[in-house]
Design a protein around this motif. Sequence first.
Motif, short mmCIF file in Angstrom:
data_model
loop_
_atom_site.label_atom_id
_atom_site.label_comp_id
_atom_site.label_asym_id
_atom_site.label_seq_id
_atom_site.Cartn_x
_atom_site.Cartn_y
_atom_site.Cartn_z
N GLU A 92 1.22 -1.05 0.18
CA GLU A 92 -0.08 -0.18 -0.13
C GLU A 92 1.05 1.28 -0.08
OE1 GLU A 92 -4.06 2.54 2.69
OE2 GLU A 92 -3.06 0.55 3.29
N ASP A 122 1.52 3.65 -3.83
CA ASP A 122 0.99 5.25 -3.27
C ASP A 122 2.26 5.86 -3.54
OD1 ASP A 122 -1.45 6.56 -3.25
OD2 ASP A 122 -0.21 8.09 -0.91
N GLN A 123 3.37 5.95 -3.29
CA GLN A 123 5.05 6.50 -3.26
C GLN A 123 4.91 6.81 -4.59
OE1 GLN A 123 7.86 5.26 -1.67
NE2 GLN A 123 6.67 5.51 0.88
N ARG A 171 2.55 6.09 -7.16
CA ARG A 171 1.86 6.86 -8.15
C ARG A 171 2.12 8.52 -7.81
NH1 ARG A 171 -2.59 9.78 -6.25
NH2 ARG A 171 -2.25 9.67 -4.15
N GLN A 172 2.41 9.49 -6.70
CA GLN A 172 2.42 10.38 -6.90
C GLN A 172 3.84 10.46 -7.24
OE1 GLN A 172 1.90 11.97 -2.56
NE2 GLN A 172 1.26 10.03 -1.76
N HIS A 181 -6.02 12.07 1.13
CA HIS A 181 -4.93 10.75 0.38
C HIS A 181 -4.09 11.13 -0.86
CE1 HIS A 181 -6.71 7.50 2.46
NE2 HIS A 181 -7.89 8.03 2.94
N HIS A 182 -3.99 12.19 -0.95
CA HIS A 182 -2.79 12.95 -2.32
C HIS A 182 -3.59 13.00 -3.41
CE1 HIS A 182 -0.10 13.59 1.48
NE2 HIS A 182 -0.32 12.04 1.23
N VAL A 183 -5.21 12.85 -3.95
CA VAL A 183 -5.50 13.18 -4.77
C VAL A 183 -6.04 14.80 -5.02
CG1 VAL A 183 -7.62 12.37 -5.68
CG2 VAL A 183 -6.66 10.35 -4.18
N PRO A 196 -6.58 6.41 -5.96
CA PRO A 196 -5.49 5.31 -5.89
C PRO A 196 -5.50 3.80 -5.29
CG PRO A 196 -5.52 6.82 -4.13
CD PRO A 196 -5.95 7.24 -4.64
N ASP A 197 -6.61 3.55 -3.83
CA ASP A 197 -7.20 2.85 -3.36
C ASP A 197 -8.22 2.42 -2.85
OD1 ASP A 197 -6.75 3.34 -0.68
OD2 ASP A 197 -4.62 3.26 -1.52
N ALA A 235 -9.02 4.66 -0.19
CA ALA A 235 -9.00 6.21 -0.45
C ALA A 235 -10.74 6.39 -0.56
CB ALA A 235 -8.34 6.67 -1.40
N ASN A 248 -5.18 1.02 -7.25
CA ASN A 248 -4.28 -0.75 -6.16
C ASN A 248 -6.23 -0.89 -6.13
OD1 ASN A 248 -3.76 -2.23 -4.56
ND2 ASN A 248 -2.82 -0.76 -3.49
#
Length: 523
Positions: A49, A53-54, A56-57, A155-157, A188-189, A192, A342
């Motif tokens: 997870e 996420d790293q 993705r960003q 969630h950095h979206v 992302p997942d 989120a 994800n």
Amino acid sequence: MASGPPLPGTATEYERLRATVAQYFPVYETRITPYSLVLLVHLDPATLEGKFDQLRQELWGQFFVPQLRREQGEYLVEVVRRPKRSAWGPYVNLGLLLITVASTVSAGAFLWLSYRGGTSLHTSDFLYGGLYFGLPLLTILGLHEFAHYVMARRHHVEASLPYFIPVPPPFLLFGTFGAFISLREPIPDKKALLDIGASGPIAGFIAAIPVTLAGLYLSAHAPVLSAANCGPTILGVNYGNMLIGLPAVWSLFQSLLGINPSNLHPLALAGWVGILVTAINLLPAGQLDGGHVARALLGAKSMYASWAALIILFGLGFLYPGWFFFAILVFFLGMRHPPPLNDITPLDTKRVGVGIVAVALLISGFVIIPIGTPSGQFALQNESSASVPPPPGFAMADNISLTIVNQDVVPRAFLFSGTVTDVVRGANNSATELTGAALASFLANSSWVIHLPNGNTTFVNGTGNWSIPRAAFSTIRAMDGTATLLVHYANPQQAVVTLRIAANQLCSPGVASSSESFTTQIF
């Protein structure tokens, strides 16, 4: 994953993307398609997870989007070019908000006018309508969307500010169709997805609770309007003949407070709209909040829930046509919810519990028929007429009795009238129907005594017809409430008289007859 813009065809670009993915997951095979780079990887579920996420960003900053999925026992990271999206500027958000403020304040003014029993708008109606309806409703909707926004950023979206949707009343009674935010990158997942989807309805519902409770309290102390007050009519929409469906949670609040108000305060209506919007958004269909929650909980099987919700909406449309429109809207927005990037990392127990709470809010807040019109149905029963000994100086007398049954769910006001429709003197072959001067002379000697259901008695002499003025209406309670009208007719001349007694309902909603009559002959 859906195809996007073609990837560059240079080996250097492919190697750079492969190297970026390999920083997080060991890559053991590379596949190139016209629209994506597919990398087969090894992964550790314990660190999956966080690492994804790293990744993705990092790729998002390079204008690429990765998606992780499992096929035939292998894990694949597919990288596509980030699609270009044109974002509206903040002026659009601000403009829609200002228009929605105007539309909800106007809706509140109409509701406040109806609440106070007025017939014409004043400046104070807009003031109180904005304070007690527009402001609390926009607060509920705003908190709903703000919760989505905050959770998306957590969630950095990337997400937009809320877009409010104004609808001028009375085309939509409450002045708005809600609001939405635009997510500017894939979710992302599953965690989120559930957090973003459920946060808005839960925040909106929490905000609606104190608004509803305060509104119900004010409704318990609302002015008692006469049943003869028909309410204002705005562009053909009558605000006095409006019923709202009661969600289960609303009924619970009423029971806890021990009240059952007949004149709802606009603040209570703002809370009601908040509860209903929460429930509608939680329908497990397509791109609705409930669609996000269902996709997170059920995975690809959420498609079945989405179609089931659509079919149910179409079925409910036969009971409330507004559901037809909403079902069509849901269909064109898309029935298939895209998977998160994800789609492998499972939900934790806490988030499953949040999903169950979301389902409970849907069940407790949904209403099959949100807004309706009273039936206006009533009936006459136990009609009877009987000759009685005439008073001194009269040759004939009769008592006419009838019972009015109000079959509506709201109290109704009634007026009454009586008319001599035919007079015949003589018998058998010598019977003559009176006309002209002879009829006028007979009617001029008529005497009426009307005992109204409201307890008043009216005396009418020298005429063949009468009608009760509007100010002397009689109120009959709802749900098969009954009242009796007794009419005494006398005349110094003997004849066969045909009488028609009518009950006329005030403020008829137009879906039923406003008048019923009883005709009888007396001798």
